[in-house]
Design a protein around this motif. Structure first.
Motif, PDB file in Angstrom:
ATOM      1  N   ARG A   1       0.854  -1.153   0.211  1.00 55.55           N
ATOM      2  CA  ARG A   1       0.208  -0.063   0.069  1.00 55.55           C
ATOM      3  C   ARG A   1       0.988   1.138   0.053  1.00 55.55           C
ATOM      4  O   ARG A   1       1.744   1.441   0.985  1.00 55.55           O
ATOM      5  CB  ARG A   1      -0.851  -0.085   1.230  1.00 55.55           C
TER       6      ARG A   1
ATOM      7  N   GLU B   1      -4.569   4.803  -3.969  1.00 53.62           N
ATOM      8  CA  GLU B   1      -6.000   4.355  -3.572  1.00 53.62           C
ATOM      9  C   GLU B   1      -6.774   3.978  -5.081  1.00 53.62           C
ATOM     10  O   GLU B   1      -7.388   3.205  -4.979  1.00 53.62           O
ATOM     11  CB  GLU B   1      -6.805   5.310  -2.770  1.00 53.62           C
TER      12      GLU B   1
ATOM     13  N   GLN C   1      -5.205   0.113  -5.571  1.00 53.89           N
ATOM     14  CA  GLN C   1      -4.718  -0.600  -4.423  1.00 53.89           C
ATOM     15  C   GLN C   1      -5.943  -0.674  -3.592  1.00 53.89           C
ATOM     16  O   GLN C   1      -6.092  -1.626  -2.699  1.00 53.89           O
ATOM     17  CB  GLN C   1      -3.835   0.011  -3.718  1.00 53.89           C
ATOM     18  N   ASP C   2      -6.979   0.359  -3.473  1.00 50.55           N
ATOM     19  CA  ASP C   2      -8.309   0.191  -2.658  1.00 50.55           C
ATOM     20  C   ASP C   2      -9.426  -0.415  -3.293  1.00 50.55           C
ATOM     21  O   ASP C   2     -10.262  -0.655  -2.600  1.00 50.55           O
ATOM     22  CB  ASP C   2      -8.512   1.773  -2.211  1.00 50.55           C
ATOM     23  N   LEU C   3      -9.061  -1.020  -4.543  1.00 46.70           N
ATOM     24  CA  LEU C   3     -10.241  -1.666  -5.391  1.00 46.70           C
ATOM     25  C   LEU C   3     -10.923  -2.723  -4.718  1.00 46.70           C
ATOM     26  O   LEU C   3      -9.869  -3.458  -3.926  1.00 46.70           O
ATOM     27  CB  LEU C   3     -10.035  -1.936  -6.621  1.00 46.70           C
ATOM     28  N   GLU C   4     -12.225  -2.804  -4.368  1.00 49.60           N
ATOM     29  CA  GLU C   4     -12.527  -4.150  -3.830  1.00 49.60           C
ATOM     30  C   GLU C   4     -12.764  -5.410  -4.772  1.00 49.60           C
ATOM     31  O   GLU C   4     -13.421  -4.999  -5.875  1.00 49.60           O
ATOM     32  CB  GLU C   4     -13.885  -3.873  -3.122  1.00 49.60           C
TER      33      GLU C   4
ATOM     34  N   GLU D   1     -12.272  -8.730  -0.821  1.00 48.29           N
ATOM     35  CA  GLU D   1     -10.752  -8.243  -0.212  1.00 48.29           C
ATOM     36  C   GLU D   1     -10.665  -7.019  -1.105  1.00 48.29           C
ATOM     37  O   GLU D   1     -11.003  -6.995  -2.256  1.00 48.29           O
ATOM     38  CB  GLU D   1      -9.559  -9.121  -0.507  1.00 48.29           C
ATOM     39  N   LYS D   2      -9.693  -6.202  -0.477  1.00 42.66           N
ATOM     40  CA  LYS D   2      -9.268  -4.922  -1.239  1.00 42.66           C
ATOM     41  C   LYS D   2      -7.961  -5.446  -2.174  1.00 42.66           C
ATOM     42  O   LYS D   2      -7.525  -6.617  -1.465  1.00 42.66           O
ATOM     43  CB  LYS D   2      -8.792  -3.591  -0.283  1.00 42.66           C
TER      44      LYS D   2
ATOM     45  N   TYR E   1      -4.854  -4.323  -2.361  1.00 43.55           N
ATOM     46  CA  TYR E   1      -3.649  -4.414  -1.585  1.00 43.55           C
ATOM     47  C   TYR E   1      -3.772  -5.609  -0.534  1.00 43.55           C
ATOM     48  O   TYR E   1      -2.649  -6.008  -0.331  1.00 43.55           O
ATOM     49  CB  TYR E   1      -3.478  -2.932  -0.852  1.00 43.55           C
ATOM     50  N   GLU E   2      -4.740  -5.813  -0.185  1.00 45.48           N
ATOM     51  CA  GLU E   2      -4.942  -7.076   0.753  1.00 45.48           C
ATOM     52  C   GLU E   2      -4.695  -8.527   0.106  1.00 45.48           C
ATOM     53  O   GLU E   2      -3.958  -9.320   0.805  1.00 45.48           O
ATOM     54  CB  GLU E   2      -6.375  -7.117   1.712  1.00 45.48           C
TER      55      GLU E   2
ATOM     56  N   GLU F   1      -4.056   1.444   7.409  1.00 47.38           N
ATOM     57  CA  GLU F   1      -3.856   0.164   6.477  1.00 47.38           C
ATOM     58  C   GLU F   1      -2.389  -0.455   7.259  1.00 47.38           C
ATOM     59  O   GLU F   1      -2.481  -1.445   7.063  1.00 47.38           O
ATOM     60  CB  GLU F   1      -3.529   0.982   4.967  1.00 47.38           C
TER      61      GLU F   1
END
Ligand SMILES: O=C(O)c1cc(=O)[nH]c(=O)n1[C@@H]1O[C@H](COP(=O)(O)O)[C@@H](O)[C@H]1O
Length: 277
Positions: free
Chosen positions: A146, A153, A156-159, A164-165, A167-168, A194
């Protein structure tokens, strides 16, 4: 010896988790180095002299060296840092198809000249693009997780469909890719929530946390969540190397005050971070 064991030793010796970023922007170099054959190398040499007692590692960003003189300056810099027993993390954010990645990974290979001890990589092309780095068990591979920039974002923050996002998912993959115990994650200090969440997902992976200093990130969160079993890095580049950048100091022919300010800034960051270790 594994990179993270070497880094742990260095952190203990210097009593520091500071990564000193060597981003020698040619437009900001002080007059005292401008007449040198390789001004960026002369600059880095004096920065290293001034800061090495406080440095857990040096992190040159490849963007500042991508020309013939720049690569010479980088090689000299890596060799000089090693002479002070400080590891070098090359911030190159590599990531390309396997055939190309194998060439990029040669910067980790001592046969080809002074070699970086670790590198940053971009996971966007997936596992095979990182394999040539991952298989070097003695070298650290820091995967962008991240990032600290505002646009991080956007992707990286897309679901994902899984909930999950993105980045996860990257963090989960980095954990899977860590078969040689040489994977780290890059997580910006500008995203303290994060940072905390990613630390819960991967308790054992050391982070490189950039974004304190010039980007205004959270130093306490960087230390609290960036370290795994005491190992990790908190980077500042401009905040250290250009700490002495007022007009008089920059024009002074000796450069003494300019580089002294860098040393003081590295020491202050070390002391500040150590309050939270
Ligand atoms: O991979 C990095 O080091 C990195 C990742 C990130 O998310 N944000 C980030 O700032 N960086 C790098 O860390 C350094 C930060 O520099 P300063 O903002 O001057 O401290 C630069 O070399 C950036 O390219």
């Amino acid at each position: 010896m594994h990179f993270f064991d070497r880094l742990a030793d260095r952190i203990a010796t210097a009593d520091s988790v500071v990564s000193v970023g060597l981003d020698p922007d040619p437009a900001r170099l002080p007059d005292s180095v401008l007449d040198a054959d390789l001004p960026r190398w002369q600059f880095n040499r004096r920065i290293i002299d001034a800061t090495h007692e406080h440095a857990a590692c040096y992190k040159p960003n490849a963007a500042f060296y991508e020309d013939p003189d720049g690569w010479r300056a980088l090689e000299e810099t890596i060799a000089y840092a090693h002479g002070k027993d400080v590891p070098v993390l090359l911030d190159a954010k590599r990531g390309d198809i396997g055939n190309t990645a194998r060439q990029y990974a040669q910067i980790l290979d001592e046969d080809a000249g002074p070699a970086a001890d670790a590198i940053t990589v971009n996971p966007f092309l997936g596992r095979d693009s990182l394999e040539p780095f991952l298989q070097r068990a003695d070298r650290g591979v820091f995967v962008l997780g991240r990032t600290s920039n505002p646009g991080g974002e956007d992707l990286q923050d897309l679901e994902l469909a899984s909930g999950e996002k993105l980045y996860e998912r990257v963090v989960h993959l980095a954990d899977l890719w860590n078969q040689n115990g040489n994977v780290g994650l890059v997580v910006g200090a500008t995203n303290p929530d994060e940072l905390e969440e990613i630390r819960e997902l991967v308790p054992d992976i050391p982070f490189l946390v950039p974004g304190v200093g010039a980007q205004g990130g959270d130093a306490e969160a960087a230390v609290e969540h960036g370290l795994a079993d005491g190992v990790g890095l908190v980077n500042s580049s401009r905040g250290i190397i250009f700490a002495g950048e007022d007009a008089d100091t920059r024009r002074d022919d000796s450069g003494d005050a300019f580089f002294k300010a860098a040393g003081q800034s590295a020491k202050q960051l070390k002391q500040r971070l150590n309050q939270f270790r």
